[in-house]
Scaffold this active site. Structure first.
Site, PDB file in Angstrom:
ATOM      1  N   SER A 147      33.446  39.160  39.702  1.00 47.94           N
ATOM      2  CA  SER A 147      34.774  39.773  39.699  1.00 47.94           C
ATOM      3  C   SER A 147      35.710  38.993  40.604  1.00 47.94           C
ATOM      4  O   SER A 147      35.274  38.341  41.567  1.00 47.94           O
ATOM      5  CB  SER A 147      34.682  41.224  40.199  1.00 47.94           C
ATOM      6  OG  SER A 147      35.963  41.780  40.395  1.00 47.94           O
ATOM      7  N   TYR A 159      31.989  48.489  45.653  1.00 46.29           N
ATOM      8  CA  TYR A 159      32.077  47.629  44.473  1.00 46.29           C
ATOM      9  C   TYR A 159      32.328  46.176  44.866  1.00 46.29           C
ATOM     10  O   TYR A 159      31.636  45.257  44.411  1.00 46.29           O
ATOM     11  CB  TYR A 159      33.198  48.132  43.570  1.00 46.29           C
ATOM     12  CG  TYR A 159      33.452  47.290  42.348  1.00 46.29           C
ATOM     13  CD1 TYR A 159      32.665  47.432  41.218  1.00 46.29           C
ATOM     14  CD2 TYR A 159      34.493  46.358  42.320  1.00 46.29           C
ATOM     15  CE1 TYR A 159      32.899  46.668  40.085  1.00 46.29           C
ATOM     16  CE2 TYR A 159      34.734  45.594  41.199  1.00 46.29           C
ATOM     17  CZ  TYR A 159      33.936  45.744  40.081  1.00 46.29           C
ATOM     18  OH  TYR A 159      34.166  44.976  38.967  1.00 46.29           O
TER      19      TYR A 159
END
Length: 715
Positions: free
Chosen positions: A592, A605
């Site tokens: 990400s 996350y």
């Protein structure tokens, strides 16, 4: 979908039998709609007969045999009647044959070819002559068997490869047995390679035997004929079923000998465990010359054959029917150890046998090749038999590998029948070579389209039931890969696998990536389905969006268990398989933008994504010596189609940024340099770019797919 399922689906959709409506034929040779089915009676009857015969594997093998019908059409140029023949074209399959798979030819011109036939030594030249007999555009390319259908004086002709018929054809005293089985109703034709001369031979035999309904072709198969389509089909089935009954009534009970001590099949669970353990090692051997996809078959026929005392002798004789050894090679590789042998001992012995197999195959080629022979295509086996375990078959794609295995099962059935009433005596080795390295077969191979970039590669994608993972699975499959669709949601995974084309293209596995056992099981399924794994995409994940003080230890552990620990476990299992295969490989992490530049209120996350990003660097360094490349993709804000965003992450992130949830994708787009929203297919494009063959020297790379987030620029 199997051939039988395709046939059932087609019948349910409205395929009808002969005689319901009429039709005409255009000058192009294609079918013009006339009536409900849109095809001429002769063609409709031919297709119906072909489907029925081809749907039953007792009648013929996949893509084996051909059928024909002769009829009259109106020539659109002269208005006169013209005699035509429609015959299954080269490479088609009877069970799934359509009108455009037929070659349409002028019968007068086909029969006139006998006047220019240069003799058996030059009979291959006649295949090019068929092009001058085509009616209009002619439809499919005519096959080598076209002469058999054209020259035989019958309106309808079937040429088939039934196991029972080939068993008689390959028995040492096949001519005598044929006479005992059929009397003068079916005539013996000595072995001759398919071609124009064989058509002349069968035509002459039919003329000399007006009582005959067909013939057994030595070493090959059967041919039947009839005045109507119904009569022809009935004659074909009569020959096949009569031969079956003859073999059953006359045959001895154990044609392959007694079960060899210690060679009985393992129990199913143990057998499949052993097969999965052997699969990457055997695939490595079968892929020495070029990468191959594998298929595993442990049906009763295979297990019984390789448990019997005579299987080494019979396997060494090789297959006989031309369709068989074109798919299976001249003979299989057979492991000569019992299933109780330790795994490492079995692997070592397979390597020794493989080296010997390659030397023997090269010698076979050199014994028979001449200056005009095509180059040797490769010396690796297409079929590997492992006693107590089963059969591994290989090909350029899953369908080719599966069909090769099916053909060897046909060969086992042929050997069983021949040994039951006589002894198995396939055609001589030189004749096998003449067909395996036939220039006409080589020309057929040259006409085939080139492979797609990911052909022969097997991909396993986690979290592939939705969103980014689903898009990746679709892109990899579109580029030629076989795909293992792995997801916690079994129904979603199954739906995606079906979308990709079914079991020859994709299989679904249910897996919780936090479970070592489930991950190992998923890879075992991949190995049994396709023979190995070459490309793994770590995509499975969830997202917990909370500020630090609201993030619980449970939140933290769940986030890290699924993405950090899960990626590690999947990559470790992938590395085990890839190292055993020795074919290199790719591991791709869907990390990400947050691994580099994190948004607010998502510590669990973002920390996990940073962990994944560092795994890329560490594994790239460690696995490079094995040819395994490890790279990452850093997307940002993939909202549309995302399973994570749909599960609550979207609402949480929208609240953090103070926008409506349905505006979140546009919000992310406006903060980028390109002002473009990132979609799942954009991430899939990056995965393909990393694995499609152009970046062969790239590893340890992270590719941003974020439309330009300047703060996330790498170095």
């Amino acid at each position: 979908m199997t051939r039988h399922e395709e046939t059932e689906a087609r019948d349910a959709a409205g395929t009808r039998g002969a005689g319901e409506t009429s039709g005409t034929v255009e000058a192009s040779g294609t079918v013009e709609a006339s009536g409900a089915a849109g095809v001429p009676d002769a063609v409709r009857a031919l297709l119906g007969r072909s489907h029925r015969l081809g749907a039953d594997p007792r009648n013929t093998n996949y893509a084996g045999g051909n059928t024909s019908a002769k009829g009259t059409a109106t020539d659109p140029v002269t208005g006169d009647g013209i005699d035509l023949m429609w015959v299954k074209g080269s490479g088609g399959d009877l069970g799934t044959l359509k009108a455009d798979g037929l070659a349409a030819l002028r019968l007068d011109r086909l029969r006139a070819l006998t006047g220019v036939y240069p003799g058996v030594e030059r009979e291959d030249e006649m295949v090019a002559a068929f092009d001058h007999c085509l009616y209009g555009k002619g439809g499919a390319a005519p096959s080598i068997d076209t002469a058999m259908h054209a020259l035989v004086d019958a309106a309808h002709v079937d040429h088939l490869h039934p196991d029972s018929g080939i068993a008689l054809a390959c028995a040492a005293d096949g001519e005598k047995l044929t006479a005992e089985c059929f009397g003068d109703q079916v005539v013996w034709v000595p072995w001759r390679r398919p071609g124009f001369q064989l058509g002349l031979d069968i035509a002459a035999i039919k003329e000399a035997n007006p009582q005959a309904i067909g013939c057994v072709l030595g070493g090959h198969g059967i041919t039947a004929w009839g005045a109507t389509s119904e009569e022809c089909e009935a004659n074909s089935l009569h020959i096949i079923r009569t031969a079956e009954a003859f073999l059953a009534e006359r045959g001895r009970p154990e044609p392959f000998g007694p079960v060899r001590q210690g060679y009985a099949p393992l129990a199913e669970a143990e057998r499949r465990e052993r097969a999965a353990a052997l699969a990457p090692h055997i695939r490595a051997l079968a892929s020495t010359d070029r990468p191959q996809v594998g298929h595993f078959n442990d049906c009763d026929a295979v297990l019984d054959f390789i448990s019997r005392a005579d299987h080494p002798r019979l396997a060494a004789l090789g297959t006989s029917c031309p369709d068989h050894f074109l798919r299976t090679k001249v003979r299989p590789l057979v492991l000569d150890l019992p299933p109780s042998a330790p795994l490492d001992e079995a692997v070592t012995r397979l390597r020794e046998l493989h080296a010997a197999y390659r030397e023997e195959y090269r010698a076979y080629y050199q014994r028979h090749a001449d200056a005009g022979s095509p180059a040797m295509r490769g010396a690796d086996p297409a079929i590997v038999l492992v006693p107590g375990v089963g059969m591994f078959s290989y090909g350029k794609d899953k369908q080719t590998a599966r069909v090769a295995g099916e053909f060897y099962v046909n060969a086992i059935n042929v050997m069983r029948g021949a040994e039951a009433v006589s002894s198995y005596a396939p055609i001589e080795e030189r004749e096998k070579f003449r067909i395996e390295y036939w220039e006409l077969e080589e020309a057929k191979l040259r006409r085939m389209p080139g492979p797609k970039p990911l052909a022969t590669r097997v991909a396993l994608v986690t979290g592939a039931g939705s969103g980014i993972g689903k898009a990746i699975a679709h892109r990899l499959a579109a580029e030629g890969a076989c795909v293992v669709v792995a997801d916690l949601n079994a129904r979603a995974a199954a739906a995606v696998a079906e979308e990709l084309g079914g079991s020859d293209k994709a299989v679904a596995v249910t897996v919780d990536v936090t479970s070592e056992e489930q991950i190992a099981a998923a890879f075992r399924e991949a190995l049994l389905a396709f023979g190995g794994v070459d490309l793994v995409v770590n995509n499975a994940g969830i997202s917990v969006s909370k500020p630090l003080l609201e993030t619980t230890a449970k939140d933290w552990d769940l986030q890290h268990d699924i993405m950090a620990r899960g990626s590690f476990l999947v990559s470790r299992e992938a590395a085990r398989v890839m190292i055993a295969q020795g074919l290199g490989g790719d591991i791709v992490y869907i990390a990400s933008k947050n691994a580099v530049f994190a948004g607010p209120n998502n510590i669990a996350y973002s920390a996990t994504k940073a962990d994944q990003a560092h795994q890329v660097r560490l594994l790239a360094a460690e696995l490079g010596e094995h040819g395994i490349r490890v790279n990452g993709v850093n997307p940002d804000g993939v909202v549309r189609g995302s399973g994570i965003f749909a599960a609550g992450w979207g609402a949480q992130r929208a609240a953090v940024y103070g926008v409506e949830e349905d505006e979140l994708g546009e919000f992310y787009a406006q903060r980028t340099l390109l002002k473009r929203e990132v979609l799942p297919e954009h991430v899939a494009n990056a995965v393909f770019a990393l694995t499609g063959g152009d970046l062969t020297h790239t590893t340890g790379l992270h590719v941003p797919v974020d439309a330009g987030v300047a703060a996330a620029f790498l170095r």
